[in-house]
Design a protein around this motif. Structure first.
Motif, PDB file in Angstrom:
ATOM      1  N   VAL A 144       0.902  -1.193  -0.320  1.00 43.92           N
ATOM      2  CA  VAL A 144       0.123  -0.002   0.078  1.00 43.92           C
ATOM      3  C   VAL A 144       0.820   1.177   0.078  1.00 43.92           C
ATOM      4  O   VAL A 144       1.693   1.200   0.725  1.00 43.92           O
ATOM      5  CB  VAL A 144      -0.524   0.081   0.945  1.00 43.92           C
ATOM      6  CG1 VAL A 144      -1.705   1.588   0.863  1.00 43.92           C
ATOM      7  CG2 VAL A 144      -2.009  -1.244   1.178  1.00 43.92           C
ATOM      8  N   LEU A 145       0.354   2.337  -0.826  1.00 38.52           N
ATOM      9  CA  LEU A 145       1.415   3.365  -0.560  1.00 38.52           C
ATOM     10  C   LEU A 145       0.731   4.456  -0.666  1.00 38.52           C
ATOM     11  O   LEU A 145       1.171   4.892   0.097  1.00 38.52           O
ATOM     12  CB  LEU A 145       1.624   4.223  -2.506  1.00 38.52           C
ATOM     13  CG  LEU A 145       2.564   2.738  -3.512  1.00 38.52           C
ATOM     14  CD1 LEU A 145       2.597   3.470  -5.105  1.00 38.52           C
ATOM     15  CD2 LEU A 145       3.642   2.610  -3.140  1.00 38.52           C
ATOM     16  N   PHE A 146      -0.110   4.477  -0.662  1.00 39.68           N
ATOM     17  CA  PHE A 146      -1.090   5.135   0.114  1.00 39.68           C
ATOM     18  C   PHE A 146      -2.938   5.673   0.844  1.00 39.68           C
ATOM     19  O   PHE A 146      -3.156   4.057  -0.573  1.00 39.68           O
ATOM     20  CB  PHE A 146      -1.431   7.238  -0.334  1.00 39.68           C
ATOM     21  CG  PHE A 146      -1.504   8.117  -0.173  1.00 39.68           C
ATOM     22  CD1 PHE A 146      -0.569   8.726   0.811  1.00 39.68           C
ATOM     23  CD2 PHE A 146      -2.785   8.685  -0.026  1.00 39.68           C
ATOM     24  CE1 PHE A 146      -0.876  10.200   1.275  1.00 39.68           C
ATOM     25  CE2 PHE A 146      -2.822  10.128   0.699  1.00 39.68           C
ATOM     26  CZ  PHE A 146      -2.206  10.688   1.183  1.00 39.68           C
ATOM     27  N   THR A 147      -3.617   5.400   1.190  1.00 42.06           N
ATOM     28  CA  THR A 147      -4.621   5.428   1.827  1.00 42.06           C
ATOM     29  C   THR A 147      -5.426   7.191   2.502  1.00 42.06           C
ATOM     30  O   THR A 147      -5.091   8.190   3.067  1.00 42.06           O
ATOM     31  CB  THR A 147      -5.164   4.233   3.246  1.00 42.06           C
ATOM     32  OG1 THR A 147      -4.499   3.685   2.764  1.00 42.06           O
ATOM     33  CG2 THR A 147      -6.594   4.717   3.052  1.00 42.06           C
ATOM     34  N   GLY A 148      -6.619   7.636   1.615  1.00 42.49           N
ATOM     35  CA  GLY A 148      -6.674   8.709   1.996  1.00 42.49           C
ATOM     36  C   GLY A 148      -7.845   9.555   0.603  1.00 42.49           C
ATOM     37  O   GLY A 148      -8.788   8.415   0.263  1.00 42.49           O
ATOM     38  N   LYS A 149      -8.273  10.106   0.400  1.00 42.00           N
ATOM     39  CA  LYS A 149      -9.126  10.964  -0.465  1.00 42.00           C
ATOM     40  C   LYS A 149      -8.601  11.799  -1.523  1.00 42.00           C
ATOM     41  O   LYS A 149      -7.566  11.933  -1.091  1.00 42.00           O
ATOM     42  CB  LYS A 149     -10.301  11.542   0.164  1.00 42.00           C
ATOM     43  CG  LYS A 149     -10.041  12.273   1.615  1.00 42.00           C
ATOM     44  CD  LYS A 149     -11.070  13.231   1.991  1.00 42.00           C
ATOM     45  CE  LYS A 149     -10.645  14.629   2.840  1.00 42.00           C
ATOM     46  NZ  LYS A 149     -12.079  14.686   4.146  1.00 42.00           N
ATOM     47  N   ILE A 150      -9.289  11.672  -2.453  1.00 39.60           N
ATOM     48  CA  ILE A 150      -9.500  13.031  -3.563  1.00 39.60           C
ATOM     49  C   ILE A 150      -9.709  13.675  -3.127  1.00 39.60           C
ATOM     50  O   ILE A 150     -10.979  14.267  -3.161  1.00 39.60           O
ATOM     51  CB  ILE A 150      -9.242  11.798  -5.216  1.00 39.60           C
ATOM     52  CG1 ILE A 150      -9.681  10.811  -5.680  1.00 39.60           C
ATOM     53  CG2 ILE A 150      -9.770  13.170  -6.312  1.00 39.60           C
ATOM     54  CD1 ILE A 150      -9.784  10.514  -6.548  1.00 39.60           C
ATOM     55  N   ILE A 151      -8.429  15.020  -3.484  1.00 36.53           N
ATOM     56  CA  ILE A 151      -9.605  16.263  -3.535  1.00 36.53           C
ATOM     57  C   ILE A 151      -9.163  17.398  -4.531  1.00 36.53           C
ATOM     58  O   ILE A 151      -9.592  18.282  -4.273  1.00 36.53           O
ATOM     59  CB  ILE A 151      -8.742  17.698  -2.285  1.00 36.53           C
ATOM     60  CG1 ILE A 151      -6.782  17.277  -2.552  1.00 36.53           C
ATOM     61  CG2 ILE A 151      -8.737  16.440  -0.629  1.00 36.53           C
ATOM     62  CD1 ILE A 151      -6.126  17.994  -1.297  1.00 36.53           C
ATOM     63  N   ASP A 152      -8.877  16.758  -5.114  1.00 35.70           N
ATOM     64  CA  ASP A 152      -8.078  17.924  -6.572  1.00 35.70           C
ATOM     65  C   ASP A 152      -8.102  16.764  -8.124  1.00 35.70           C
ATOM     66  O   ASP A 152      -7.365  15.622  -7.936  1.00 35.70           O
ATOM     67  CB  ASP A 152      -7.565  18.525  -6.327  1.00 35.70           C
ATOM     68  CG  ASP A 152      -7.359  19.435  -7.671  1.00 35.70           C
ATOM     69  OD1 ASP A 152      -8.251  20.141  -8.237  1.00 35.70           O
ATOM     70  OD2 ASP A 152      -5.997  20.020  -8.055  1.00 35.70           O
ATOM     71  N   VAL A 153      -8.201  17.051  -8.969  1.00 37.26           N
ATOM     72  CA  VAL A 153      -7.988  16.304  -9.925  1.00 37.26           C
ATOM     73  C   VAL A 153      -8.187  17.255 -11.430  1.00 37.26           C
ATOM     74  O   VAL A 153      -9.061  18.211 -11.914  1.00 37.26           O
ATOM     75  CB  VAL A 153      -8.852  15.202 -10.538  1.00 37.26           C
ATOM     76  CG1 VAL A 153      -8.930  14.333 -11.607  1.00 37.26           C
ATOM     77  CG2 VAL A 153      -9.325  13.854  -9.736  1.00 37.26           C
ATOM     78  N   GLN A 154      -6.656  17.257 -12.232  1.00 47.80           N
ATOM     79  CA  GLN A 154      -6.442  17.900 -13.441  1.00 47.80           C
ATOM     80  C   GLN A 154      -6.286  17.303 -14.436  1.00 47.80           C
ATOM     81  O   GLN A 154      -5.459  16.640 -14.173  1.00 47.80           O
ATOM     82  CB  GLN A 154      -4.968  19.319 -12.890  1.00 47.80           C
ATOM     83  CG  GLN A 154      -5.909  20.437 -11.699  1.00 47.80           C
ATOM     84  CD  GLN A 154      -4.376  21.201 -11.060  1.00 47.80           C
ATOM     85  OE1 GLN A 154      -3.953  21.722 -12.606  1.00 47.80           O
ATOM     86  NE2 GLN A 154      -4.773  21.797 -10.192  1.00 47.80           N
ATOM     87  N   ARG A 155      -6.693  18.021 -15.711  1.00 46.98           N
ATOM     88  CA  ARG A 155      -6.310  16.625 -16.270  1.00 46.98           C
ATOM     89  C   ARG A 155      -5.191  17.588 -17.640  1.00 46.98           C
ATOM     90  O   ARG A 155      -5.899  16.757 -18.603  1.00 46.98           O
ATOM     91  CB  ARG A 155      -7.718  16.492 -17.047  1.00 46.98           C
ATOM     92  CG  ARG A 155      -8.404  15.532 -15.786  1.00 46.98           C
ATOM     93  CD  ARG A 155     -10.119  14.856 -16.387  1.00 46.98           C
ATOM     94  NE  ARG A 155     -11.028  14.893 -15.256  1.00 46.98           N
ATOM     95  CZ  ARG A 155     -10.520  13.024 -14.801  1.00 46.98           C
ATOM     96  NH1 ARG A 155      -9.925  12.511 -15.626  1.00 46.98           N
ATOM     97  NH2 ARG A 155     -11.307  13.018 -13.669  1.00 46.98           N
ATOM     98  N   ASP A 156      -4.845  18.095 -17.598  1.00 45.62           N
ATOM     99  CA  ASP A 156      -4.874  19.183 -18.274  1.00 45.62           C
ATOM    100  C   ASP A 156      -3.391  20.040 -17.382  1.00 45.62           C
ATOM    101  O   ASP A 156      -3.325  21.259 -17.469  1.00 45.62           O
ATOM    102  CB  ASP A 156      -5.629  20.411 -19.311  1.00 45.62           C
ATOM    103  CG  ASP A 156      -4.959  20.736 -20.133  1.00 45.62           C
ATOM    104  OD1 ASP A 156      -3.668  20.056 -20.723  1.00 45.62           O
ATOM    105  OD2 ASP A 156      -5.409  21.431 -21.471  1.00 45.62           O
ATOM    106  N   VAL A 157      -2.071  19.480 -17.438  1.00 55.84           N
ATOM    107  CA  VAL A 157      -0.864  20.027 -16.807  1.00 55.84           C
ATOM    108  C   VAL A 157       0.715  20.057 -17.586  1.00 55.84           C
ATOM    109  O   VAL A 157       0.959  18.866 -18.070  1.00 55.84           O
ATOM    110  CB  VAL A 157       0.034  19.506 -14.969  1.00 55.84           C
ATOM    111  CG1 VAL A 157       0.195  19.920 -14.334  1.00 55.84           C
ATOM    112  CG2 VAL A 157      -2.151  19.588 -14.110  1.00 55.84           C
TER     113      VAL A 157
END
Length: 989
Positions: A841-854
């Protein structure tokens, strides 16, 4: 000022009157001045009139001080839950798609009973859009007219109209124009356009559109009943209905889109229960009643709805799709499980004395048809009275129920509740149940794992309270060209528009806030076209006058012979909501053994279900959606017959055997919308073999095991009557053809063939490099709509055995089985995964931002930012995280690396894993989440899996499969040593 909330259930109509005065809100009653429960009446109107009159009489509040009346109802979903043919209409489905989408027809994943009732004729017409807005084909008016004539001939009045990529054109130009032409020839039709129902994802949007069309008659009848009640009560305030997300909509709008109120009853119950229990207020340290997991159990007259609450008091959100009675739909709504159990549930005893409960219910006839009310039908309420748990009605009428029946019914009720609670748990931690609803008396016996059962004040009116406190929302959904523009300014303008919409619907300008912003760039377009969705929410502003109550024409839903449809209803309920797409539900998974004979693995439907789950994990965010590919493979297996789908090990091949490939090529966001027609892969293989003079080949192999492409080879194997090799050329998913391991080590890709659903076939005979070939293929793919079949040069058995990533079909099978076992046992799915393969397991958490053009390193990629879970968000998990860092995961379809970062996602401090090692994001049920499915608020676990040495043991592999290829200025960061996956054939033969 006061608010009135009403919940119209299948059995009872609840009402609550709430004060807006702060001192009332902070009292033990939470501002509830009065509440009432009355039987739901067949005509609806008198039930609502009685319920509202009761709270007005109790409170002595003047009607002029009522700010609004808000109604939530389970009428619409009850019609589906009960598979009631009297309330569900047959629906014709029209797809505007040209030749595409036919490989997964409408109703493919519908439960058997509902499909029998709803499934009408299906038509595939010219029309639909590519992802960049081009027409697949222009609309054909003659075709539409011919279709309408046929629909009229069959006596169908409800049409679900679904255009490919219609949500990306916010005007719905093709769907709206087609609807206009249909109504020109048949004005009586109800034509529902899918772009008004849901977002991108054709099958899920179509399913929801069908459900919406099927319940329109119920919606008209129900809302007219609401309006009549308002008129009889002489209330001048606005009338609203609550929607799935807990916000308000006008009554007339709800009639057109009743599906958007489908889960309003459960949602109101969850928010109302949390409000009444004070979960919106700070909790005292050590308050044992809210430790662990909190589940709201709302038991009505017909259904029981269960949802897990976050510590904030808001319901936990469902993943990217929601199953409504087994029908997969794309809605953002709380994760609510509805089961057919309530106070009016029917008690049946078969010839052998076996007792069953529900899902049928006497509904609002409880007070006349149940035994304790002088009727002749045994219900769960009668069982409660017979068991001595409550004194209701004529107690002596329940005393005649045999003790064996009482105990059998109690066991059946407990079993239903226990299973439902287990299904909604996310860990083995103790559960606190907030028990609400008028039918809560049927909760008679303690459940395993439930430590506390709390009943808040006014618990039997929680739905009505939730409706009363709902807010107004405003939403905009549009396509903007961002090239040469200030993106921040564009989003700000969209946000202001959403606020204006909310205010226009009646929200208080001083309270409106933006709660959701979603930016979705259209892939592989050059002008930065981006879909922008913004949602604003605010409390209702006092208004002086109500809306004009216009009554709508409605067909009669009354049945002069109430038993006239019992045969049809029983036939539907005999299959219940069983779906043929989940065969693992019918087996004991730990004892299941795949069929192996003479070193050949004959795939079963259960095997396919496991493999589909595993390919999602191995997709590392890409590879296309596994679910649609699974439906196609399942259909191919059923049509081909038992033993038609075979898998062999790589060492099964002779050195001079020829192996062909066939996979999907394009963008994941397209593959979930522009479903193939089924001829694409065979057309490409046939063209390739014709060019090379190949007369025969011996097996097929997946280019990549990840995502939908990991399943694409199975229908191909049935088509050609050839086995599939247990392995692939990537061991995961990658974005380009040159990522096949034989190609990395010098074997040719060309000639390489592309084919689409229209019969277009393109061949690249040769190219100066694999990178150049990829650019040539991509240019053609863009022209063909960003979704094609691709086929490389057939390779010999000797090459396959040397360069294949072995046992990856087996690996997917083991992963899928592990997830299914853990899900049923409510144990850790990550633990189950790492029992069958190494990783961490690398991380457990929640998604707080998604950007699709970086922009990064000269490449345009997406980025997902995760925050850690803090104590109050852990839902009682045994280990409290001490992690304070955030995690960022850039992606280009597939996830490229994972790194610790700050809360803004800017200052990366430590890279923990990179390609070619596998990074997968898993939802709370263990299912993989693709890069196209990432969205704010999802709770996820990120895992890492080691890549095969063909990628990591040689500079050639790292150059193509590692960070350098994607323009990342970092070295490969491994998560551990690779171990070859076990082979199903070797283990089970």
């Amino acid at each position: 000022m006061y608010l009135i909330g009403v919940d119209v259930g299948g059995t009872n109509t609840d009402s609550a009157l709430l004060s807006l005065v702060p001192k009332h809100r902070n009292s033990a009653s939470r501002g509830v001045i009065a509440s009432s429960k009355t039987p739901t009446t067949p005509d609806i109107t008198s039930g609502i009139t009685g319920a509202i009159s009761a709270v007005l009489e109790k409170s002595k509040v003047e009607k002029s001080s009522i700010l609004s009346v808000t109604i939530g109802t389970t009428h619409f979903v009850n019609a589906v839950v009960e598979a009631d043919e009297r309330r569900l209409s047959k629906v014709a489905v029209v797809r505007l798609c040209g030749l595409s989408t036919r490989q997964v027809p409408p109703f493919s994943d519908y439960p058997i009973g509902l499909k029998r009732i709803m499934a009408g004729p299906v038509y595939y017409l010219d029309g639909g859009l590519e992802i960049d807005g081009r027409e697949i084909l222009p609309l054909n008016e003659a075709q539409i007219e011919e279709t309408i004539i046929e629909i009229k001939t069959q006596g169908i009045t409800k049409v679900a109209l679904v255009g490919v990529f219609s949500p990306l054109d916010h005007a719905g130009i093709h769907e709206e124009r087609c609807r206009e032409l249909m109504l020109k020839h048949a004005p009586h039709l109800d034509v529902i356009c899918s772009h008004s129902i849901g977002g991108v994802g054709l099958l899920e949007r179509e399913n929801a559109t069908i459900l919406n069309a099927s319940i329109l008659a119920v919606a008209r009848s129900t809302v007219n009943g609401f309006k009549r009640a308002m008129k009889e009560l002489k209330l001048a305030c606005p009338l609203f209905l609550t929607q799935n997300d807990g916000t308000l909509t006008g009554a007339d709008e709800a009639v057109k889109l009743p599906i958007k109120t489908f889960a309003s009853g459960p949602t109101n119950s969850m928010t109302g229960a949390a409000f009444l229990a004070g979960l919106d207020k700070p909790r005292l340290a050590g308050d044992a009643s809210t430790t662990g997991q909190v589940l709201v159990v709302d038991i009505g007259g017909t259904t029981t709805d269960i949802c897990a609450l976050l510590p904030s008091g808001f319901p936990r959100q469902a993943p990217n799709f929601v199953e409504v009675e087994g029908v997969r739909t794309a809605f953002s709504m709380p994760d609510v499980l509805s089961v057919g159990l309530g106070g009016g549930s029917l008690i049946n005893v078969d010839d052998k004395g076996v007792v069953s409960v529900g899902p049928g219910s006497v509904g609002h006839h409880l007070t006349t048809k149940s035994l304790v009310f002088g009727g002749q039908i045994m219900t769960s309420t009668d069982i409660v009275v017979a068991a001595g748990k409550e004194e209701i009605g004529k107690v002596e009428m329940a005393e005649s129920i045999p003790e064996g029946t009482v105990q059998g019914a109690r066991q059946a009720i407990r079993k239903i509740l226990q299973r439902a609670v287990e299904d909604m748990k996310v860990s083995s931690a103790p559960v606190t149940v907030l028990l609400v609803g008028g039918g809560s008396i049927v909760y008679m016996d303690d459940l395993e794992g439930v430590e506390y059962c709390l009943i808040p004040p006014h618990h039997d009116s929680a739905n009505a309270v939730g409706a009363a406190i709902a807010k107004i929302s405003g939403e905009v959904d549009l396509i903007e060209i961002l090239e040469g523009r200030d993106e921040i300014a564009v989003v700000k303008a969209a946000s202001e528009s959403a606020i204006v919409v909310a205010i226009g619907k009646g929200a208080d300008p001083a309270d409106v806030k933006i709660v959701e912003i979603d930016k979705i760039p259209l892939q592989y377009v050059s002008n930065k076209a981006t879909r922008i969705r913004v949602k604003a929410i605010g409390r209702l502003l006092a208004q002086e006058a109500g809306e004009n109550l216009v009554f709508l024409d409605e067909p009669s839903l009354e049945d002069p012979n109430e038993n006239g449809h019992e045969a049809e209803k029983k036939a539907a309920l005999a299959d219940g909501h069983r779906t043929l797409t989940k065969p693992s539900l019918d087996i004991d998974i730990p004892s299941y053994r795949p069929e192996i004979e003479n070193n050949v693995w004959f795939l079963s439907e259960v095997d396919l279900e496991f493999i589909a789950c595993g390919t999602g994990i191995l997709g590392t965010g890409g590879g296309g959606p596994s679910y649609l590919a699974y439906l196609v493979a399942l259909d191919a297996l059923r049509k081909g017959g038992k033993r038609s789908m075979q898998v062999v090990s790589p060492d099964y091949l002779k050195d001079d055997d020829l192996v062909c490939f066939g996979s999907w090529y394009g963008a994941p966001s397209v593959s979930g919308e522009r479903i193939p027609c089924g001829i694409e892969i065979p057309s490409a293989i046939d063209a390739s073999n014709k060019i090379l003079g190949v007369q025969n080949f011996h097996a097929v192999l997946a280019d990549e095991i990840g995502g939908g492409n990991g399943l694409a080879t199975f229908p191909t194997s049935v088509h050609y009557h050839r086995p599939t090799v247990d392995g692939d050329l990537m061991g995961r998913a990658y974005p380009s053809m040159e990522h096949g391991t034989p190609y990395v080590y010098g074997h040719p890709i060309a000639p390489c063939t592309l084919a689409d659903s229209k019969g277009n076939i393109s061949v690249v005979m040769s190219a100066e490099s694999n990178a150049k070939l990829e650019k040539m293929l991509r240019a053609t793919c863009i022209e063909l709509g960003l979704f094609t079949a691709v086929v490389g040069r057939p390779l010999s058995g000797a090459v396959i055995k040397e360069y294949v990533i072995p046992n990856t079909i087996s690996q997917a099978w083991y992963l899928g089985r592990a997830i299914h076992v853990a899900r049923k046992a409510k144990t850790s799915f990550t633990g189950a995964i790492f029992e069958v393969m190494p990783g961490r397991v690398l991380f457990t958490g929640k998604i707080i931002d998604v950007q699709r053009d970086v922009s990064k390193g000269g490449y345009t990629i997406g980025r997902c930012l995760l925050s850690p879970l803090y104590d109050k968000e852990l839902d009682g998990e045994s280990e409290v995280t001490a992690e304070t860092r955030h995690l960022v995961i850039p992606f280009q379809n597939e996830f490229l690396y994972a790194a610790y970062t700050d809360e803004a996602g800017i200052a990366e401090t430590e890279v923990v894993c990179t390609v070619p090692d596998l990074i997968s994001i898993l939802g709370e049920d263990g299912e993989a989440i693709g890069s196209q499915e990432l969205r704010y608020g999802l709770r996820v676990t990120v895992i890492g899996i080691a890549a095969h040495p063909l990628w990591t043991g040689d500079e050639r592999g790292l150059k193509v499969g590692g960070p350098e290829y994607f323009g990342l200025e970092m070295k490969w960061k491994s998560i551990g040593e690779y171990t070859m996956p076990r082979g199903v054939i070797a283990e089970f033969r």
